[in-house]
Design an enzyme around this catalytic site. Structure first.
Site, PDB file in Angstrom:
ATOM      1  N   TYR A   1       0.828  -1.202   0.000  1.00 52.28           N
ATOM      2  CA  TYR A   1       0.000   0.000   0.000  1.00 52.28           C
ATOM      3  C   TYR A   1       0.868   1.260   0.000  1.00 52.28           C
ATOM      4  O   TYR A   1       1.581   1.547   0.961  1.00 52.28           O
ATOM      5  CB  TYR A   1      -0.922   0.028   1.222  1.00 52.28           C
ATOM      6  CG  TYR A   1      -1.882  -1.138   1.327  1.00 52.28           C
ATOM      7  CD1 TYR A   1      -2.182  -1.948   0.233  1.00 52.28           C
ATOM      8  CD2 TYR A   1      -2.495  -1.439   2.538  1.00 52.28           C
ATOM      9  CE1 TYR A   1      -3.058  -3.018   0.347  1.00 52.28           C
ATOM     10  CE2 TYR A   1      -3.384  -2.506   2.654  1.00 52.28           C
ATOM     11  CZ  TYR A   1      -3.649  -3.295   1.560  1.00 52.28           C
ATOM     12  OH  TYR A   1      -4.514  -4.344   1.672  1.00 52.28           O
TER      13      TYR A   1
ATOM     14  N   PRO B   1     -15.369  -4.493   2.645  1.00 56.31           N
ATOM     15  CA  PRO B   1     -16.694  -4.890   3.144  1.00 56.31           C
ATOM     16  C   PRO B   1     -17.808  -3.957   2.698  1.00 56.31           C
ATOM     17  O   PRO B   1     -18.986  -4.317   2.786  1.00 56.31           O
ATOM     18  CB  PRO B   1     -16.522  -4.842   4.665  1.00 56.31           C
ATOM     19  CG  PRO B   1     -15.461  -3.813   4.885  1.00 56.31           C
ATOM     20  CD  PRO B   1     -14.502  -4.000   3.744  1.00 56.31           C
TER      21      PRO B   1
ATOM     22  N   PHE C   1     -19.334   1.175  -3.024  1.00 51.06           N
ATOM     23  CA  PHE C   1     -20.657   1.165  -3.654  1.00 51.06           C
ATOM     24  C   PHE C   1     -21.777   1.032  -2.638  1.00 51.06           C
ATOM     25  O   PHE C   1     -22.826   1.693  -2.748  1.00 51.06           O
ATOM     26  CB  PHE C   1     -20.753   0.022  -4.667  1.00 51.06           C
ATOM     27  CG  PHE C   1     -22.128  -0.157  -5.251  1.00 51.06           C
ATOM     28  CD1 PHE C   1     -22.611   0.721  -6.211  1.00 51.06           C
ATOM     29  CD2 PHE C   1     -22.963  -1.182  -4.825  1.00 51.06           C
ATOM     30  CE1 PHE C   1     -23.896   0.575  -6.740  1.00 51.06           C
ATOM     31  CE2 PHE C   1     -24.235  -1.343  -5.344  1.00 51.06           C
ATOM     32  CZ  PHE C   1     -24.701  -0.455  -6.306  1.00 51.06           C
TER      33      PHE C   1
END
Length: 396
Positions: free
Chosen positions: A102, A250, A255
């Site tokens: 990351y 999750p 969305f």
């Protein structure tokens, strides 16, 4: 009967069940658009429920730290990231998830600087095996034991710590037997550099092979209301072996919060949903899948909650050993996410969600195919590792 995690199945479920059951929704106020906004009183550290990943105790909700280093927007400024991470702990979260990959190590640096003063009060998970190549040669998938052992020192330096609570293999390495990977992590546990071992995007066959060598405390695969890949074999094997399950994404890459519509304009420079051409985030797919948001809005009204909170509460209601790790760069979103632990969905709520998904399906692959293919056999919907040894070669 005692499991390799050092606890019996009965003890595992008793510990895992020390969670959200029976806590009522609190202090939410309505907002425009037909659903509510979380304005709950922050949940204090002593009040946030705990769950268990094997024998590792964590808060019932963790923080995914990928977006701090830039995934949907530019990377946060270091001091802003430090403040957010410390605020997260003040609100009761003890579980922080990052990775060597990351931001090419930037996320680990942020986590390290923020949490160093409270290191003994938090659980830090990071990942190896899919990371910047030595010398700046791009990204490599490499879980050879010698690379695992050198990369852990790099992570420890960035994290400003002398140990890692939970060390995941980020993706299975098709060139290295999983027994060698588990053995290398076992060596690091004996040295005191690592405390628990985890796998990410692994299927059941690989999980069993790894667990036979070194106890697997947690498996982290993508899972949400609109992504059900782990339900066929991964979650069942976790339940059988008393392994915790940590869903990444999750909230369905954002969305399921209801924020993104067919007309949303995404950041074409930074947002991976555009740069990697996520099939579920085309205008056509957003429109086709919008029924899920309408479903979550209906349920949210019953609890004076938001769609995102219902999506997180769904995870907490699925199994007592599931610990979702939503990511965010905004304090108000963080507070909203934490508010999900106060919501206990009813059996009829859960059935309503299952029926709708079964009847309507989901349009689009969960992630781009070239990324999906780095996942293990059995970790991808429609594949099964039954009768196979998974994606990694057998140890000779």
């Amino acid at each position: 009967m005692e499991n390799k995690n050092g606890i019996s199945r009965r003890e595992f479920f008793i510990k895992a069940s020390m969670t959200v059951g029976g806590i009522a929704a609190s202090s939410f106020v309505p907002k425009f658009g037909g659903f509510a906004s979380a304005q709950a009183t922050p949940v204090l550290s002593s009040q946030l429920p705990v769950r268990h990943l094997g024998s590792l105790k964590v808060s019932a909700l963790g923080l995914g730290c990928m977006s701090l280093a830039g995934t949907y927007n530019p990377p946060m400024e270091m001091q802003q990231a430090i403040k957010l991470l410390r605020d997260t702990h003040e609100l009761g979260v003890t579980f922080f998830d990052t990775a060597q990959l990351y931001g090419m190590g930037l996320s680990e640096e942020m986590v390290g600087k923020a949490l160093a003063p409270i290191r003994d009060k938090v659980v830090i998970a990071t990942k190896f095996g899919q990371a910047p190549a030595p010398g700046g040669g791009g990204i490599e998938i490499n879980s050879r034991p010698e690379r695992i052992k050198s990369s852990v020192n790099e992570s420890l330096k960035r994290l400003q710590s002398d140990y890692i609570d939970l060390f995941y293999q980020h993706r299975v390495d098709p060139n290295v037997p999983i027994e060698d990977v588990a053995g290398a992590v076992q060596d690091l546990i004996k040295e005191g550099k690592v405390r628990h071992f985890g796998l990410s995007e692994a299927g059941a066959a690989t999980i069993r092979r790894a667990h036979a060598v070194q106890t697997v405390s947690a498996v982290q695969n993508e899972y949400s209301i609109w992504t059900r890949d782990p339900e066929h074999e991964v979650i069942p094997v976790c339940e059988e072996l008393c392994i915790g399950f940590v869903p990444w994404s999750p909230l369905g890459t954002g969305f399921l919060t209801g924020k993104y519509t067919p007309t949303t304009q995404f950041d074409e420079k930074y947002d991976v949903r555009v740069t990697f051409k996520f099939a579920r985030f085309t205008p056509e797919a957003l429109k086709a899948n919008w029924y899920i948001i309408e479903l979550l809005q209906r349920i949210a009204l019953r609890y004076e909650a938001t769609p995102g909170q219902i999506a997180l509460a769904w995870h907490l209601a699925r199994k007592p050993f599931i610990v979702p790790i939503p990511g965010t760069t905004k304090l108000d979103h963080l507070k909203e996410n934490i508010g999900a632990v106060t919501i206990k969905l009813s059996a009829s709520d859960m059935e309503e969600i299952e029926t709708a998904i079964a009847q309507n399906g989901v349009q689009g692959l969960r992630i781009p195919d070239e990324v999906l293919q780095t996942s293990d056999i059995g970790a991808i919907l429609g594949t099964s590792s039954e009768g196979t040894h998974g994606k990694t070669p057998l140890k000779q």
